[in-house]
Motif scaffolding. Structure first.
Motif, mmCIF file in Angstrom:
data_model
loop_
_atom_site.group_PDB
_atom_site.id
_atom_site.type_symbol
_atom_site.label_atom_id
_atom_site.label_comp_id
_atom_site.label_asym_id
_atom_site.label_seq_id
_atom_site.Cartn_x
_atom_site.Cartn_y
_atom_site.Cartn_z
ATOM 1 N N ILE A 31 0.876 -1.175 0.000
ATOM 2 C CA ILE A 31 0.000 0.000 0.000
ATOM 3 C C ILE A 31 0.909 1.220 0.000
ATOM 4 O O ILE A 31 1.651 1.458 0.944
ATOM 5 N N ARG A 32 0.820 1.981 -1.104
ATOM 6 C CA ARG A 32 1.717 3.128 -1.258
ATOM 7 C C ARG A 32 0.999 4.468 -1.335
ATOM 8 O O ARG A 32 1.633 5.514 -1.295
ATOM 9 N N ASP A 33 -0.338 4.424 -1.491
ATOM 10 C CA ASP A 33 -1.060 5.689 -1.614
ATOM 11 C C ASP A 33 -2.445 5.561 -0.985
ATOM 12 O O ASP A 33 -2.873 4.480 -0.589
ATOM 13 N N GLU A 34 -3.123 6.689 -0.922
ATOM 14 C CA GLU A 34 -4.441 6.757 -0.288
ATOM 15 C C GLU A 34 -5.460 5.849 -0.970
ATOM 16 O O GLU A 34 -6.272 5.203 -0.313
ATOM 17 N N GLN A 35 -5.423 5.794 -2.291
ATOM 18 C CA GLN A 35 -6.385 4.966 -3.023
ATOM 19 C C GLN A 35 -6.198 3.485 -2.676
ATOM 20 O O GLN A 35 -7.174 2.778 -2.399
ATOM 21 N N ALA A 36 -4.976 2.999 -2.690
ATOM 22 C CA ALA A 36 -4.713 1.595 -2.346
ATOM 23 C C ALA A 36 -5.094 1.323 -0.891
ATOM 24 O O ALA A 36 -5.602 0.242 -0.565
ATOM 25 N N TYR A 37 -4.875 2.306 -0.038
ATOM 26 C CA TYR A 37 -5.245 2.183 1.371
ATOM 27 C C TYR A 37 -6.758 2.017 1.520
ATOM 28 O O TYR A 37 -7.230 1.119 2.220
ATOM 29 N N ARG A 38 -7.524 2.862 0.844
ATOM 30 C CA ARG A 38 -8.993 2.789 0.915
ATOM 31 C C ARG A 38 -9.508 1.454 0.355
ATOM 32 O O ARG A 38 -10.423 0.859 0.907
ATOM 33 N N GLU A 39 -8.916 0.999 -0.741
ATOM 34 C CA GLU A 39 -9.318 -0.283 -1.323
ATOM 35 C C GLU A 39 -9.053 -1.429 -0.346
ATOM 36 O O GLU A 39 -9.885 -2.333 -0.199
ATOM 37 N N ALA A 40 -7.904 -1.390 0.295
ATOM 38 C CA ALA A 40 -7.573 -2.436 1.267
ATOM 39 C C ALA A 40 -8.545 -2.410 2.442
ATOM 40 O O ALA A 40 -8.990 -3.465 2.907
ATOM 41 N N LEU A 41 -8.905 -1.216 2.915
ATOM 42 C CA LEU A 41 -9.865 -1.112 4.012
ATOM 43 C C LEU A 41 -11.234 -1.681 3.619
ATOM 44 O O LEU A 41 -11.880 -2.368 4.420
ATOM 45 N N ARG A 42 -11.650 -1.392 2.398
ATOM 46 C CA ARG A 42 -12.936 -1.934 1.929
ATOM 47 C C ARG A 42 -12.887 -3.457 1.880
ATOM 48 O O ARG A 42 -13.830 -4.132 2.301
ATOM 49 N N GLU A 43 -11.804 -4.001 1.358
ATOM 50 C CA GLU A 43 -11.691 -5.457 1.265
ATOM 51 C C GLU A 43 -11.625 -6.097 2.654
ATOM 52 O O GLU A 43 -12.223 -7.146 2.894
ATOM 53 N N ILE A 44 -10.931 -5.451 3.581
ATOM 54 C CA ILE A 44 -10.874 -5.958 4.958
ATOM 55 C C ILE A 44 -12.273 -5.982 5.560
ATOM 56 O O ILE A 44 -12.651 -6.952 6.227
ATOM 57 N N ALA A 45 -13.054 -4.921 5.330
ATOM 58 C CA ALA A 45 -14.411 -4.871 5.878
ATOM 59 C C ALA A 45 -15.259 -6.024 5.345
ATOM 60 O O ALA A 45 -15.992 -6.672 6.098
ATOM 61 N N VAL A 46 -15.144 -6.310 4.057
ATOM 62 C CA VAL A 46 -15.910 -7.409 3.458
ATOM 63 C C VAL A 46 -15.456 -8.741 4.056
ATOM 64 O O VAL A 46 -16.283 -9.586 4.423
ATOM 65 N N LEU A 47 -14.149 -8.925 4.158
ATOM 66 C CA LEU A 47 -13.631 -10.180 4.710
ATOM 67 C C LEU A 47 -14.045 -10.372 6.167
ATOM 68 O O LEU A 47 -14.369 -11.483 6.591
ATOM 69 N N MET A 48 -14.046 -9.290 6.935
ATOM 70 C CA MET A 48 -14.403 -9.403 8.347
ATOM 71 C C MET A 48 -15.860 -9.785 8.534
ATOM 72 O O MET A 48 -16.209 -10.449 9.506
ATOM 73 N N GLU A 49 -16.711 -9.385 7.605
ATOM 74 C CA GLU A 49 -18.128 -9.757 7.698
ATOM 75 C C GLU A 49 -18.324 -11.256 7.566
ATOM 76 O O GLU A 49 -19.229 -11.823 8.157
#
Length: 123
Positions: free
Chosen positions: A6-24
């Motif tokens: 993760i090198r930028d804000e966009q990649a960070y936001r995408e990773a957070l979204r994917e983490i949220a889906v996985l955690m569900e």
């Protein structure tokens, strides 16, 4: 499983979204989804540590926080700092902590010594 740093804000936001889906789905450890969640969480944590570093609180803030956590009053600090007027002087930033005070606060209340030896913030 393609995971990139993760090198930028966009990649960070995408990773957070994917983490949220996985955690569900609450994946089990050792499964591909569980491993992906673990790796993404580690990458996000590393990005946040680099991008949003947290500084230690100043000594007075650290003491006040611990007092609030443990429901302590200024009187409870007397064995560590000294008479009540000295406690109030420290808490109002009129008197700096001595090495002996720092040691007693650290050993008695578990306040990190690194926080206690910092220069107090100007208020």
């Amino acid at each position: 499983m393609e995971i990139k740093p993760i090198r930028d804000e966009q990649a960070y936001r995408e990773a957070l979204r994917e983490i949220a889906v996985l955690m569900e789905t609450d994946p089990a450890l050792g499964t591909p989804e569980g491993d992906r969640l673990d790796v993404l969480s580690t990458l996000v944590e590393a990005y946040e540590a680099r991008t949003f570093p947290m500084d230690l609180p100043d000594p007075v803030e650290a003491i006040l926080f611990r007092m609030e956590q443990q429901g302590l009053s200024p009187k409870d600090l007397e064995p560590m700092i000294g008479k009540r007027n000295r406690v109030y002087e420290v808490l109002s930033r009129k008197r700096p902590l001595t090495l002996a005070m720092i040691w007693r606060l650290h050993t008695t209340l578990g306040i990190p010594a690194e926080s206690l030896i910092r220069r107090p913030a100007e208020h």
